[in-house]
Design an enzyme around this catalytic site. Sequence first.
Site, mmCIF file in Angstrom:
data_model
loop_
_atom_site.group_PDB
_atom_site.id
_atom_site.type_symbol
_atom_site.label_atom_id
_atom_site.label_comp_id
_atom_site.label_asym_id
_atom_site.label_seq_id
_atom_site.Cartn_x
_atom_site.Cartn_y
_atom_site.Cartn_z
ATOM 1 N N GLY A 17 24.902 36.982 24.330
ATOM 2 C CA GLY A 17 24.676 38.199 25.089
ATOM 3 C C GLY A 17 23.960 37.832 26.383
ATOM 4 O O GLY A 17 23.072 36.981 26.379
ATOM 5 N N ARG A 37 31.281 29.343 8.916
ATOM 6 C CA ARG A 37 31.535 28.019 9.491
ATOM 7 C C ARG A 37 30.736 26.902 8.811
ATOM 8 O O ARG A 37 30.961 25.729 9.083
ATOM 9 C CB ARG A 37 31.252 28.043 10.998
ATOM 10 C CG ARG A 37 32.359 28.751 11.779
ATOM 11 C CD ARG A 37 31.878 29.209 13.145
ATOM 12 N NE ARG A 37 31.451 28.074 13.958
ATOM 13 C CZ ARG A 37 30.640 28.187 15.018
ATOM 14 N NH1 ARG A 37 30.154 29.366 15.365
ATOM 15 N NH2 ARG A 37 30.313 27.125 15.710
HETATM 16 C C1 UD1 Z 1 23.636 37.998 18.645
HETATM 17 C C2 UD1 Z 1 23.280 38.907 19.800
HETATM 18 C C3 UD1 Z 1 23.510 38.186 21.120
HETATM 19 C C4 UD1 Z 1 22.709 36.903 21.136
HETATM 20 C C5 UD1 Z 1 23.028 36.049 19.914
HETATM 21 C C6 UD1 Z 1 22.096 34.884 19.852
HETATM 22 C C7 UD1 Z 1 23.814 41.173 19.079
HETATM 23 C C8 UD1 Z 1 24.789 42.293 19.127
HETATM 24 N N1 UD1 Z 1 24.114 40.079 19.736
HETATM 25 O O1 UD1 Z 1 25.016 37.730 18.739
HETATM 26 O O2 UD1 Z 1 23.129 38.996 22.217
HETATM 27 O O3 UD1 Z 1 22.989 36.188 22.346
HETATM 28 O O4 UD1 Z 1 22.861 36.804 18.713
HETATM 29 O O5 UD1 Z 1 22.491 34.029 18.831
HETATM 30 O O6 UD1 Z 1 22.766 41.335 18.473
HETATM 31 N N2 UD1 Z 1 23.332 39.614 11.056
HETATM 32 C C9 UD1 Z 1 23.088 40.443 9.992
HETATM 33 N N3 UD1 Z 1 23.896 41.504 9.785
HETATM 34 C C10 UD1 Z 1 24.965 41.770 10.582
HETATM 35 C C11 UD1 Z 1 25.223 40.913 11.665
HETATM 36 C C12 UD1 Z 1 24.383 39.852 11.878
HETATM 37 O O7 UD1 Z 1 22.122 40.235 9.254
HETATM 38 O O8 UD1 Z 1 25.658 42.758 10.314
HETATM 39 C C13 UD1 Z 1 22.447 38.475 11.281
HETATM 40 C C14 UD1 Z 1 23.163 37.149 11.149
HETATM 41 O O9 UD1 Z 1 23.056 36.652 9.830
HETATM 42 C C15 UD1 Z 1 22.408 36.272 12.130
HETATM 43 C C16 UD1 Z 1 21.952 37.246 13.209
HETATM 44 O O10 UD1 Z 1 21.996 38.531 12.624
HETATM 45 O O11 UD1 Z 1 21.257 35.721 11.551
HETATM 46 C C17 UD1 Z 1 22.833 37.195 14.446
HETATM 47 O O12 UD1 Z 1 24.151 37.487 14.083
HETATM 48 P P1 UD1 Z 1 25.365 36.859 14.824
HETATM 49 O O13 UD1 Z 1 26.613 37.385 14.264
HETATM 50 O O14 UD1 Z 1 25.204 35.375 14.868
HETATM 51 O O15 UD1 Z 1 25.152 37.462 16.278
HETATM 52 P P2 UD1 Z 1 25.926 37.094 17.560
HETATM 53 O O16 UD1 Z 1 27.204 37.838 17.583
HETATM 54 O O17 UD1 Z 1 25.967 35.631 17.690
#
Ligand code: UD1
Length: 457
Positions: free
Chosen positions: A140, A14
């Site tokens: 979450g 985004r």
């Molecule tokens: C996550 C949390 C959610 C919380 C939210 C807060 C989980 C399953 N959920 O959701 O409970 O309320 O953050 O913003 O943890 N990332 C990686 N590798 C991946 C996926 C994500 O490095 O495979 C990193 C992303 O770059 C980011 C962070 O982890 O910095 C969070 O990822 P994002 O996809 O934004 O999580 P949410 O689904 O928003």
Amino acid sequence: MLNIVILAAGLGKRMQSDLPKVLHRIAGKPMLAHVLDNARQLGPDRIVVVTGHGAERVQAAFEGQNELVFALQSPQHGTGHAVQQALPHLLEGDGEQDVTLVLYGDVPLVQPDTLRGLLEARGQGLALLTENLADPTGYGRIVRNAAGEVVRIVEHKDASDEERAIQEVNTGILAAPTAKLRDWLGRITNDNAQGEYYLTDIVALCVSDAVSVQAAQPGAGWETMGVNSRVQQAELERAWQREQARRLLEAGVTLADPSRFDVRGAIVCGRDVYIDVGCVFEGRVELADGVHVGPHCVLRNAVIGAGTRIEAYTHIDDATVAESAVLGPYARLRPGAEIGSQAHVGNFVEIKKSVLGTGSKVNHLSYIGDADIGARVNVGAGTITCNYDGVNKSRTIIEDDAFIGSDTQLVAPVTVGKGATLGAGTTLTQDAPAGKLTLSRARQTTIEGWQRPQKKG
Ligand code: UD1
Ligand code: CA
């Protein structure tokens, strides 16, 4: 052992950008650099950055920071999967005191005090950084039992209507006992709405292992604001600028408008400093007591002495100014400018790698480069130091009490002696002796009987 794992593998779709999300800036600094700077204040034994999208560019941006460990997550199967990639690098050795703190690269401004609070709340169990939001959509949710104890986290997409009504949300930041974290991450599955390995699933495992789960809250709401889009980046930028403005106001600085004020670095102010609208401060800037900064000035790596006035649209880059000087409007100080006390630098004057002595004045339309100007010197309008012959830079020396007539060129290397006067329009190619008038000027003549050409018809 304190381990800090920073999740930074996400795509950041985004943002609509070719730049990896965590390299986008807040207050002039990449988001990941903010996270690292705050993390380092906790004195960790190890920092692991989990990269994925744009991993090479992210790693290159922190080249030379040899204590950082990068772990690649490719492809990305969720936050739990991301932390799994860091596990081989985590340090252990203190038994139950071994802890791993998980941070997000796109949540850049969580303050060290908040993180310390989280680590303290943990005891020897798990601690979550949570927050109550009026609109918890997308986050979450923290599910608690009748006794108010945390029992699990449910992701928005997996939540029932009843669970979606919960306003306490997971910020994503948590602290866990390292050995247990390894165990829990080995037991999570991707059996959920997104088919991902959720880090948040460790909460339920923790509860079933009878390990305590505590929640702590951030000191301020903006600390946990994440950046997924340019809109959120702009919102966080302004929130952070307002916070920096608030800190200065609390310390006694007058800001004409805290919403039109930007610090991209660090600013230190004395008493009774005034800053008008639209100013930008970069690098490290020090303003001593009573400094007045007019509107729309840019100051980068500058030290400004007490009582100095900086008028509108002045630019200062890597320069020092002593006390009670007056700069601008429209003055430009470039690297290596040293302005003495009570000196004046006026409009459209550029000064580079030069010393301007006490009480000296360069008030109009001049270029001063590679010059040493003494005290009480008056430099007339349109004066230029010719410091560059296309290959070499040479210095101009102007001793105390000299008077430089307007529109003078000083062809360096050249020296103007103490108390010397240069006539207006002089092109000085040899030293001007002290106390005398020196000028180079064609003699003025008038042509008798000359007639201006007339237009015909
Ligand atoms: C996550 C949390 C959610 C919380 C939210 C807060 C989980 C399953 N959920 O959701 O409970 O309320 O953050 O913003 O943890 N990332 C990686 N590798 C991946 C996926 C994500 O490095 O495979 C990193 C992303 O770059 C980011 C962070 O982890 O910095 C969070 O990822 P994002 O996809 O934004 O999580 P949410 O689904 O928003
Ligand atoms: Ca997110």
